[in-house]
Write a protein that holds these residues in place. Structure first.
Motif, PDB file in Angstrom:
ATOM      1  N   ASP A 165      56.029  54.871  38.743  1.00 22.60           N
ATOM      2  CA  ASP A 165      56.979  54.399  39.757  1.00 22.60           C
ATOM      3  C   ASP A 165      58.069  53.473  39.232  1.00 22.60           C
ATOM      4  N   ASN A 166      57.719  52.595  38.310  1.00 25.68           N
ATOM      5  CA  ASN A 166      58.692  51.599  37.853  1.00 25.68           C
ATOM      6  C   ASN A 166      59.327  51.915  36.498  1.00 25.68           C
ATOM      7  N   ASN A 167      59.125  53.147  36.031  1.00 31.20           N
ATOM      8  CA  ASN A 167      59.765  53.519  34.764  1.00 31.20           C
ATOM      9  C   ASN A 167      61.284  53.505  34.916  1.00 31.20           C
ATOM     10  N   GLY A 168      61.976  53.211  33.816  1.00 31.86           N
ATOM     11  CA  GLY A 168      63.435  53.240  33.817  1.00 31.86           C
ATOM     12  C   GLY A 168      63.963  54.664  33.748  1.00 31.86           C
ATOM     13  N   PRO A 169      65.273  54.803  33.549  1.00 28.02           N
ATOM     14  CA  PRO A 169      65.873  56.138  33.538  1.00 28.02           C
ATOM     15  C   PRO A 169      65.522  56.950  32.295  1.00 28.02           C
ATOM     16  N   ARG A 203      62.197  51.739  29.123  1.00 35.04           N
ATOM     17  CA  ARG A 203      61.324  50.848  29.902  1.00 35.04           C
ATOM     18  C   ARG A 203      60.305  51.655  30.715  1.00 35.04           C
ATOM     19  N   VAL A 204      59.297  52.061  29.984  1.00 35.98           N
ATOM     20  CA  VAL A 204      58.260  52.906  30.561  1.00 35.98           C
ATOM     21  C   VAL A 204      56.929  52.149  30.488  1.00 35.98           C
ATOM     22  N   PHE A 205      56.162  52.215  31.558  1.00 38.38           N
ATOM     23  CA  PHE A 205      54.854  51.547  31.589  1.00 38.38           C
ATOM     24  C   PHE A 205      53.732  52.530  31.267  1.00 38.38           C
ATOM     25  N   SER A 206      52.604  51.987  30.790  1.00 38.56           N
ATOM     26  CA  SER A 206      51.408  52.805  30.559  1.00 38.56           C
ATOM     27  C   SER A 206      50.463  52.639  31.751  1.00 38.56           C
ATOM     28  N   TYR A 207      49.384  53.416  31.749  1.00 34.61           N
ATOM     29  CA  TYR A 207      48.377  53.282  32.809  1.00 34.61           C
ATOM     30  C   TYR A 207      47.877  51.849  32.915  1.00 34.61           C
ATOM     31  N   GLU A 208      47.842  51.154  31.750  1.00 37.68           N
ATOM     32  CA  GLU A 208      47.330  49.773  31.720  1.00 37.68           C
ATOM     33  C   GLU A 208      48.439  48.751  31.945  1.00 37.68           C
ATOM     34  N   LYS A 209      49.632  49.248  32.340  1.00 38.75           N
ATOM     35  CA  LYS A 209      50.783  48.390  32.650  1.00 38.75           C
ATOM     36  C   LYS A 209      51.402  47.681  31.457  1.00 38.75           C
ATOM     37  N   ALA A 210      51.150  48.208  30.261  1.00 38.47           N
ATOM     38  CA  ALA A 210      51.892  47.715  29.095  1.00 38.47           C
ATOM     39  C   ALA A 210      53.317  48.246  29.230  1.00 38.47           C
ATOM     40  N   ALA A 211      54.313  47.428  28.845  1.00 35.17           N
ATOM     41  CA  ALA A 211      55.722  47.825  28.958  1.00 35.17           C
ATOM     42  C   ALA A 211      56.240  48.302  27.605  1.00 35.17           C
ATOM     43  N   GLY A 217      63.456  60.777  22.254  1.00 35.73           N
ATOM     44  CA  GLY A 217      63.447  62.223  22.145  1.00 35.73           C
ATOM     45  C   GLY A 217      62.713  62.894  23.289  1.00 35.73           C
ATOM     46  N   ILE A 218      62.103  62.091  24.153  1.00 33.84           N
ATOM     47  CA  ILE A 218      61.283  62.679  25.221  1.00 33.84           C
ATOM     48  C   ILE A 218      61.394  61.919  26.545  1.00 33.84           C
ATOM     49  N   LYS A 219      60.971  62.621  27.585  1.00 34.50           N
ATOM     50  CA  LYS A 219      60.799  62.009  28.902  1.00 34.50           C
ATOM     51  C   LYS A 219      59.303  62.015  29.182  1.00 34.50           C
ATOM     52  N   VAL A 220      58.764  60.956  29.777  1.00 35.48           N
ATOM     53  CA  VAL A 220      57.330  60.939  30.046  1.00 35.48           C
ATOM     54  C   VAL A 220      57.056  61.385  31.478  1.00 35.48           C
ATOM     55  N   ASN A 221      56.020  62.198  31.615  1.00 37.54           N
ATOM     56  CA  ASN A 221      55.615  62.654  32.942  1.00 37.54           C
ATOM     57  C   ASN A 221      54.293  62.019  33.361  1.00 37.54           C
ATOM     58  N   LEU A 222      53.472  61.654  32.360  1.00 39.04           N
ATOM     59  CA  LEU A 222      52.229  60.938  32.622  1.00 39.04           C
ATOM     60  C   LEU A 222      52.260  59.623  31.844  1.00 39.04           C
ATOM     61  N   CYS A 223      51.166  58.938  31.737  1.00 37.80           N
ATOM     62  CA  CYS A 223      51.254  57.525  31.340  1.00 37.80           C
ATOM     63  C   CYS A 223      50.365  57.098  30.183  1.00 37.80           C
ATOM     64  N   ASN A 224      49.998  58.047  29.300  1.00 38.52           N
ATOM     65  CA  ASN A 224      49.347  57.637  28.048  1.00 38.52           C
ATOM     66  C   ASN A 224      50.459  57.287  27.047  1.00 38.52           C
ATOM     67  N   THR A 225      51.281  56.383  27.523  1.00 38.70           N
ATOM     68  CA  THR A 225      52.547  56.009  26.901  1.00 38.70           C
ATOM     69  C   THR A 225      52.403  55.526  25.461  1.00 38.70           C
ATOM     70  N   GLU A 226      51.230  54.953  25.150  1.00 36.04           N
ATOM     71  CA  GLU A 226      51.006  54.375  23.818  1.00 36.04           C
ATOM     72  C   GLU A 226      51.126  55.395  22.688  1.00 36.04           C
TER      73      GLU A 226
END
Ligand code: G3P
Ligand code: CA
Ligand code: CA
Length: 277
Positions: A165-169, A203-211, A217-226
């Motif tokens: 929800d709070n990810n940037g563009p 400015r993308v968050f992970s499931y654990e709310k790490a920023a 090179g990519i857009k994230v659709n899920l949140c295993n951002t690490e």
């Protein structure tokens, strides 16, 4: 006196890639690399994100996250994405982190990113880069005029938002070298169903709310951002402290194995060079 490589190119018609002197609004003179040929030229190198030791978890060298350890009480980390600190040199941009005054001084429209193998000498950056791409949407003016402005608007600190929800563009990119298939291949196989190549996501968050600062090179659709984003705040709960650091969980399933949640060795051992236009 010029503030950016774009200005040097326009005012003086210099067309050679290489080091140039620039001057900030405050009158500070510094030297950096200008890409005067790609996509019309006039691209100023302002920073590089380099992983010196994927096993060092928010230790020496993790300037784009935290050099103070994984710490819940230090949620924004060292703050180099928004502060006025500078470090490194252009010639060492593939051997250590780099940030020059242009990072916050230049009013930019677009960004360009080169992934260049560690310790590549400046003269070979262009030839040896494994990926090169840029945005063309002139998105910066809407987001503070450069990365510093963007991260002032979209702060990088643990627990200040959640994913997605709070990810940037996510800004679309145009490739100068490489393509979406290659981008996908360089990241971890387990990530592939969670990301879409062809973007820069900020400015993308992970499931654990790490920023995280940049998913390049990519857009994230899920949140295993690490496993697919770099830089960010100072606290990374996943596997505490396993994902704290500039390249976070890029080696989650082994060093450069390119299996499960680990990126390829090529990606792990390449610095991420950031340019403004
Ligand atoms: O980010 C991956 C993690 O959330 C799950 O890893 O090793 O339990 O599959 P694992
Ligand atoms: Ca680093
Ligand atoms: Ca995870």
């Amino acid at each position: 006196m010029a503030k950016s490589c774009k200005e040097i190119k326009e005012k003086y018609q210099f067309k050679q890639d290489g080091l140039y002197y620039l001057t900030t609004d405050d009158g500070e003179v510094y030297q950096t690399y200008c890409d005067m040929t790609t996509n019309g030229g006039g691209w100023t190198l302002v920073a590089s994100v380099h992983e010196n030791n994927i096993y060092g978890k928010c230790t020496n060298g993790d300037r784009w996250t935290s050099t103070q350890g994984n710490n819940q009480n230090y949620p924004a980390g060292d703050g180099n994405w928004v502060n006025l600190a500078t470090f490194g040199t252009a010639t060492a941009a593939t051997s250590d982190d780099y940030k020059n005054p242009g990072y916050f001084d230049i009013e930019a429209e677009d960004i360009s990113v080169w992934h260049v193998p560690n310790n590549t000498p400046l003269k070979k950056w262009k030839l040896d880069a494994i990926l090169q791409y840029h945005t063309e949407t002139k998105f910066f003016p809407k987001y503070g005029g450069n990365l510093q402005g963007l991260f002032k608007k979209l702060p990088l600190a643990w627990d200040t938002g959640s994913c997605p929800d709070n990810n940037g563009p996510a800004i679309p990119i145009v490739y100068d070298f490489g393509n979406t298939e290659k981008t996908s291949f360089l990241y971890a196989p387990s990530s592939r169903s969670e990301i879409t190549p062809g973007f820069i996501h900020v400015r993308v968050f992970s499931y654990e709310k790490a920023a995280y600062a940049i998913c390049s090179g990519i857009k994230v659709n899920l949140c295993n951002t690490e496993h697919y984003c770099i830089g960010g705040g100072g606290f990374f709960p996943q596997g505490d402290p396993a994902t704290c650091g500039d390249f976070s969980g890029f080696a989650w399933d082994g060093y450069g194995t390119g299996t499960e949640w680990s990126v390829t060795k090529e990606m792990l051992e390449s610095a991420v060079l950031l340019f403004y236009h």
